[in-house]
Scaffold this motif. Structure first.
Motif, mmCIF file in Angstrom:
data_model
loop_
_atom_site.group_PDB
_atom_site.id
_atom_site.type_symbol
_atom_site.label_atom_id
_atom_site.label_comp_id
_atom_site.label_asym_id
_atom_site.label_seq_id
_atom_site.Cartn_x
_atom_site.Cartn_y
_atom_site.Cartn_z
ATOM 1 N N ALA A 89 0.820 -1.216 0.000
ATOM 2 C CA ALA A 89 0.000 0.000 0.000
ATOM 3 C C ALA A 89 0.856 1.269 0.000
ATOM 4 O O ALA A 89 0.580 2.212 -0.744
ATOM 5 N N ALA A 90 1.905 1.293 0.814
ATOM 6 C CA ALA A 90 2.748 2.498 0.878
ATOM 7 C C ALA A 90 3.485 2.729 -0.438
ATOM 8 O O ALA A 90 3.630 3.873 -0.889
ATOM 9 N N ALA A 91 3.942 1.648 -1.072
ATOM 10 C CA ALA A 91 4.612 1.790 -2.370
ATOM 11 C C ALA A 91 3.628 2.288 -3.421
ATOM 12 O O ALA A 91 3.961 3.154 -4.241
ATOM 13 N N GLU A 92 2.418 1.756 -3.380
ATOM 14 C CA GLU A 92 1.383 2.205 -4.324
ATOM 15 C C GLU A 92 1.078 3.691 -4.129
ATOM 16 O O GLU A 92 0.971 4.445 -5.100
ATOM 17 N N ASP A 93 0.968 4.126 -2.872
ATOM 18 C CA ASP A 93 0.728 5.549 -2.590
ATOM 19 C C ASP A 93 1.867 6.413 -3.110
ATOM 20 O O ASP A 93 1.629 7.498 -3.654
ATOM 21 N N ALA A 94 3.096 5.960 -2.937
ATOM 22 C CA ALA A 94 4.253 6.733 -3.410
ATOM 23 C C ALA A 94 4.242 6.879 -4.929
ATOM 24 O O ALA A 94 4.657 7.905 -5.464
ATOM 25 N N ILE A 95 3.748 5.853 -5.616
ATOM 26 C CA ILE A 95 3.673 5.907 -7.077
ATOM 27 C C ILE A 95 2.506 6.782 -7.531
ATOM 28 O O ILE A 95 2.652 7.621 -8.419
ATOM 29 N N LEU A 96 1.343 6.594 -6.907
ATOM 30 C CA LEU A 96 0.139 7.305 -7.333
ATOM 31 C C LEU A 96 0.109 8.764 -6.883
ATOM 32 O O LEU A 96 -0.537 9.595 -7.520
ATOM 33 N N HIS A 97 0.808 9.083 -5.808
ATOM 34 C CA HIS A 97 0.788 10.446 -5.263
ATOM 35 C C HIS A 97 2.211 10.942 -4.995
ATOM 36 O O HIS A 97 2.584 11.217 -3.855
ATOM 37 N N PRO A 98 3.012 11.082 -6.047
ATOM 38 C CA PRO A 98 4.418 11.486 -5.841
ATOM 39 C C PRO A 98 4.549 12.873 -5.233
ATOM 40 O O PRO A 98 5.530 13.163 -4.563
ATOM 41 N N GLU A 99 3.560 13.726 -5.438
ATOM 42 C CA GLU A 99 3.634 15.085 -4.901
ATOM 43 C C GLU A 99 3.544 15.096 -3.374
ATOM 44 O O GLU A 99 4.031 16.013 -2.722
ATOM 45 N N ALA A 100 2.957 14.059 -2.790
ATOM 46 C CA ALA A 100 2.798 13.995 -1.336
ATOM 47 C C ALA A 100 4.096 13.599 -0.638
ATOM 48 O O ALA A 100 4.288 13.892 0.539
ATOM 49 N N ALA A 101 4.970 12.943 -1.345
ATOM 50 C CA ALA A 101 6.215 12.462 -0.741
ATOM 51 C C ALA A 101 7.356 13.382 -1.146
ATOM 52 O O ALA A 101 7.580 13.631 -2.317
ATOM 53 N N ALA A 102 8.043 13.878 -0.160
ATOM 54 C CA ALA A 102 9.203 14.720 -0.439
ATOM 55 C C ALA A 102 10.429 14.078 0.200
ATOM 56 O O ALA A 102 10.361 13.541 1.294
ATOM 57 N N ALA A 103 11.517 14.141 -0.496
ATOM 58 C CA ALA A 103 12.757 13.567 0.021
ATOM 59 C C ALA A 103 13.172 14.320 1.287
ATOM 60 O O ALA A 103 13.140 15.540 1.329
ATOM 61 N N ALA A 104 13.532 13.571 2.324
ATOM 62 C CA ALA A 104 13.913 14.171 3.596
ATOM 63 C C ALA A 104 15.297 14.818 3.523
ATOM 64 O O ALA A 104 15.575 15.741 4.256
ATOM 65 N N GLU A 105 16.143 14.332 2.667
ATOM 66 C CA GLU A 105 17.504 14.838 2.541
ATOM 67 C C GLU A 105 17.794 15.118 1.071
ATOM 68 O O GLU A 105 17.050 14.707 0.202
ATOM 69 N N ASP A 106 18.912 15.805 0.838
ATOM 70 C CA ASP A 106 19.342 15.993 -0.539
ATOM 71 C C ASP A 106 19.720 14.634 -1.111
ATOM 72 O O ASP A 106 20.409 13.844 -0.467
ATOM 73 N N VAL A 107 19.251 14.376 -2.320
ATOM 74 C CA VAL A 107 19.490 13.084 -2.961
ATOM 75 C C VAL A 107 20.552 13.256 -4.037
ATOM 76 O O VAL A 107 20.469 14.155 -4.866
ATOM 77 N N THR A 108 21.555 12.389 -3.998
ATOM 78 C CA THR A 108 22.591 12.412 -5.021
ATOM 79 C C THR A 108 22.354 11.248 -5.975
ATOM 80 O O THR A 108 21.787 10.226 -5.577
ATOM 81 N N PRO A 109 22.771 11.391 -7.214
ATOM 82 C CA PRO A 109 22.628 10.263 -8.145
ATOM 83 C C PRO A 109 23.322 8.991 -7.637
ATOM 84 O O PRO A 109 22.791 7.899 -7.754
ATOM 85 N N ALA A 110 24.493 9.154 -7.035
ATOM 86 C CA ALA A 110 25.219 7.985 -6.525
ATOM 87 C C ALA A 110 24.454 7.324 -5.381
ATOM 88 O O ALA A 110 24.339 6.097 -5.309
ATOM 89 N N GLY A 111 23.920 8.134 -4.477
ATOM 90 C CA GLY A 111 23.146 7.596 -3.356
ATOM 91 C C GLY A 111 21.890 6.897 -3.826
ATOM 92 O O GLY A 111 21.523 5.828 -3.325
ATOM 93 N N LEU A 112 21.215 7.497 -4.805
ATOM 94 C CA LEU A 112 20.017 6.886 -5.360
ATOM 95 C C LEU A 112 20.362 5.575 -6.058
ATOM 96 O O LEU A 112 19.648 4.575 -5.908
ATOM 97 N N GLY A 113 21.476 5.550 -6.775
ATOM 98 C CA GLY A 113 21.918 4.326 -7.442
ATOM 99 C C GLY A 113 22.224 3.216 -6.453
ATOM 100 O O GLY A 113 21.850 2.058 -6.664
ATOM 101 N N ASP A 114 22.881 3.561 -5.346
ATOM 102 C CA ASP A 114 23.189 2.575 -4.309
ATOM 103 C C ASP A 114 21.913 2.024 -3.681
ATOM 104 O O ASP A 114 21.788 0.817 -3.444
ATOM 105 N N ALA A 115 20.959 2.905 -3.412
ATOM 106 C CA ALA A 115 19.695 2.473 -2.811
ATOM 107 C C ALA A 115 18.916 1.576 -3.769
ATOM 108 O O ALA A 115 18.322 0.572 -3.355
ATOM 109 N N LEU A 116 18.943 1.915 -5.038
ATOM 110 C CA LEU A 116 18.257 1.098 -6.031
ATOM 111 C C LEU A 116 18.903 -0.277 -6.143
ATOM 112 O O LEU A 116 18.216 -1.300 -6.211
#
Length: 142
Positions: A89-116
């Motif tokens: 449900a939470a993943a579905e909400d994040a996909i359907l309502h991206p405007e509601a979710a804001a990144a808590a920290e600055d996101v770097t491409p490298a950090g995002l790649g590692d998380a992925l």
């Protein structure tokens, strides 16, 4: 990879492979054809002559047998909770309502790649419950 490194108990990869194959009603030749793994390798694994089987090979065999790779490895499989889709449900909400979710920290491409990459490992490890918790913030960051 050896049996010791998989955390397997007394039953080895070969014995688990043979048991699952027989439960599916397949011959070694049929499993070989379905998986794309050579018949000689299937035989050697089942007979315990090859214990250093690559994970990629185990994935092919598991896919052909329609079981998670962890079934052949003998590791505890994490079961997703089957409660009317609430796991995702939470993943579905994040996909359907991206405007509601804001990144808590600055996101770097490298950090995002590692998380992925970590999320992909969870997926391939059949660790869906953990993935369901990790995915919503990852989607928000993306």
């Amino acid at each position: 990879m050896t049996e010791a490194s998989t955390g397997a108990g007394s039953e080895g990869i070969g014995e688990r492979l043979r048991n699952v194959r027989k439960r599916r009603g397949l011959s070694q030749a049929e499993l070989s054809e379905l998986s794309g793994v050579s018949l000689s390798l299937v035989r050697k694994v089942e007979q315990g002559e090859r214990q250093d089987v690559r994970v990629q090979t185990l994935r092919k065999l598991a896919s052909a047998l329609e079981v998670p790779t962890t079934t052949l490895l003998g590791e505890r499989r994490e079961e997703p909770e089957p409660v009317n889709g609430t796991l995702w449900a939470a993943a579905e909400d994040a996909i359907l309502h991206p405007e509601a979710a804001a990144a808590a920290e600055d996101v770097t491409p490298a950090g995002l790649g590692d998380a992925l990459a970590a999320a992909v490992r969870l997926y391939h490890g059949n660790r869906y419950e953990t993935l369901a918790r990790v995915l919503p913030p990852l989607l928000a960051d993306a």
